[in-house]
Scaffold this motif. Structure first.
Motif, mmCIF file in Angstrom:
data_model
loop_
_atom_site.group_PDB
_atom_site.id
_atom_site.type_symbol
_atom_site.label_atom_id
_atom_site.label_comp_id
_atom_site.label_asym_id
_atom_site.label_seq_id
_atom_site.Cartn_x
_atom_site.Cartn_y
_atom_site.Cartn_z
ATOM 1 N N GLU A 61 39.774 32.488 33.427
ATOM 2 C CA GLU A 61 40.376 33.783 33.728
ATOM 3 C C GLU A 61 39.589 34.918 33.083
ATOM 4 O O GLU A 61 39.331 35.955 33.722
ATOM 5 C CB GLU A 61 41.825 33.803 33.246
ATOM 6 C CG GLU A 61 42.563 35.122 33.495
ATOM 7 C CD GLU A 61 42.894 35.383 34.952
ATOM 8 O OE1 GLU A 61 43.317 36.513 35.271
ATOM 9 O OE2 GLU A 61 42.717 34.466 35.778
ATOM 10 N N GLU A 81 48.637 37.655 27.948
ATOM 11 C CA GLU A 81 49.379 36.885 28.942
ATOM 12 C C GLU A 81 49.881 35.574 28.341
ATOM 13 O O GLU A 81 51.014 35.155 28.581
ATOM 14 C CB GLU A 81 48.513 36.613 30.166
ATOM 15 C CG GLU A 81 48.286 37.819 31.051
ATOM 16 C CD GLU A 81 47.716 37.431 32.404
ATOM 17 O OE1 GLU A 81 47.823 36.237 32.776
ATOM 18 O OE2 GLU A 81 47.174 38.314 33.080
ATOM 19 N N VAL A 131 47.552 29.358 32.127
ATOM 20 C CA VAL A 131 46.870 30.633 32.384
ATOM 21 C C VAL A 131 45.438 30.422 32.876
ATOM 22 O O VAL A 131 44.873 31.287 33.548
ATOM 23 C CB VAL A 131 46.888 31.507 31.104
ATOM 24 C CG1 VAL A 131 46.097 32.789 31.298
ATOM 25 C CG2 VAL A 131 48.327 31.837 30.717
#
Length: 348
Positions: A261, A301, A256
């Motif tokens: 992020e 996520e 991820v």
């Protein structure tokens, strides 16, 4: 999840009222973690809880003292992580888990949000405090990431303190490896938590920093590297957005790109004036909520992919936040405004 995130932001902005002039008083903020995972309140004895809380408070105080004295965010991060690396309760430095071969291999990374300079090391076996080596890589090396024997050679050239194998080895960690092999368990079956340690800080000059240190996963093989030393996955800092340190199932955090992020989402919102609304600044309480939403969305996520763990983050406004998708995370935070909190379980 992204759709829900944007809807929540819209609701916040719609309700926002004009804010007063921004407070320009210098402030500082720090958050630390000692790992996230499946923690059982019923299995936590009062004595063991007291030991964890004391260790977290000690590390938090060390970092806060640096910031309160006007020191840099990077120095505060190191000051907070070193005592966590020296504390056998956590999976970093002394007390690190064992590899399949019965060794302790250590990873660490650090990043300065001023210029995004970073340093990282992985697979070192004799470095007493890997976070200090990572920072020396950041400041004194033309490279960002050093591994194994090369990292150890660099450490020797720069006078980094070392320790013998027995310094790192603890009996509970050895027993975990033996049980894993005897019962053919996975790393998660024997660990139940991720003992990685980390810190994020905002200093009175407005600079951010993040650092993370770990022993990895019990029984790791074939030179496995998790997210902790990977800049952008386990550690990231950018004065334009936030500073993040992660703990959890590293393979998912790498996939991820968790730390980057979260910062990337917040930087995008700032760059498009979502956090200023033209000439009207979003109130501080709402920037905190927005930052929390961004962290929660990224952690969701990770969960959707099958991973678990958590993050700590600090924003340019000084919000010290947590987000985790496990039953607990060893964590603490302090600010110049008087916040001083230590917590373990999710409902605290």
């Amino acid at each position: 999840m992204r759709h829900l995130f944007l809807l929540a932001l819209t609701a916040l902005f719609t309700a926002a009222a004009p804010a007063a002039a921004q407070d320009t008083e210098a402030r500082w903020s720090i958050a630390i973690h000692g790992g996230a995972g499946t923690l059982d309140p019923d299995a936590m004895t009062p004595a063991r809880r007291a030991a964890y809380e004391a260790a977290l408070q000690n590390a938090l105080d060390a970092g806060a003292r640096v910031l309160a004295a006007g020191g840099s965010a990077t120095d505060a991060v190191k000051a907070a992580i070193v005592p966590l690396e020296d504390e056998p309760l956590f999976n970093a430095g002394r007390g690190a888990v064992f590899t399949w071969e019965g060794e302790n291999e250590l990873d660490a990374s650090i990043m300065d949000g001023r210029d995004r300079s970073a340093g990282a090391v992985t697979g070192v076996k004799s470095i007493k405090n890997p976070i200090l080596l990572a920072d020396t890589v950041r400041t004194d090396s033309p490279h960002v990431f050093l591994t194994g024997a090369g990292a150890e050679e660099f450490a020797a050239e720069h006078g980094i303190e070392t320790a013998p194998p027995e310094w790192f080895a603890t009996e509970p960690r050895r027993e975990s490896l033996e049980r894993m092999k005897a019962q053919e368990l996975s790393s998660l079956d024997v660990d139940h938590k991720f003992g990685t340690v980390g810190a994020v800080a905002l200093d009175m000059q407005g600079n951010l920093a993040a650092g993370t240190s770990t022993g990895g996963m019990t029984g790791k093989r074939w030179g496995r590297v998790g997210d902790s030393p990977v800049v952008g996955a386990g550690t990231y800092a950018d004065n334009r957005a936030c500073a993040v340190s992660a703990t959890g199932w590293g393979e998912y955090f790498i996939r991820v790109g968790v730390a980057h992020e979260i910062c990337s989402r917040l930087r995008f919102l700032r760059s498009t004036n979502w956090l200023t609304l033209g000439n009207r600044r979003v109130p501080s309480g709402e920037t905190q909520a927005i930052s929390q939403l961004a962290a929660d969305a990224v952690m969701n996520e990770v969960k959707e992919l099958g991973g678990d763990g958590g993050v700590i983050l600090v924003t340019p406004e000084g919000h010290a936040l947590y987000s985790f998708n496990t039953t607990g995370m060893y964590r603490a935070r302090a600010t110049s405004e008087g916040v001083n909190e230590v917590a373990i379980f999710a409902d605290e």
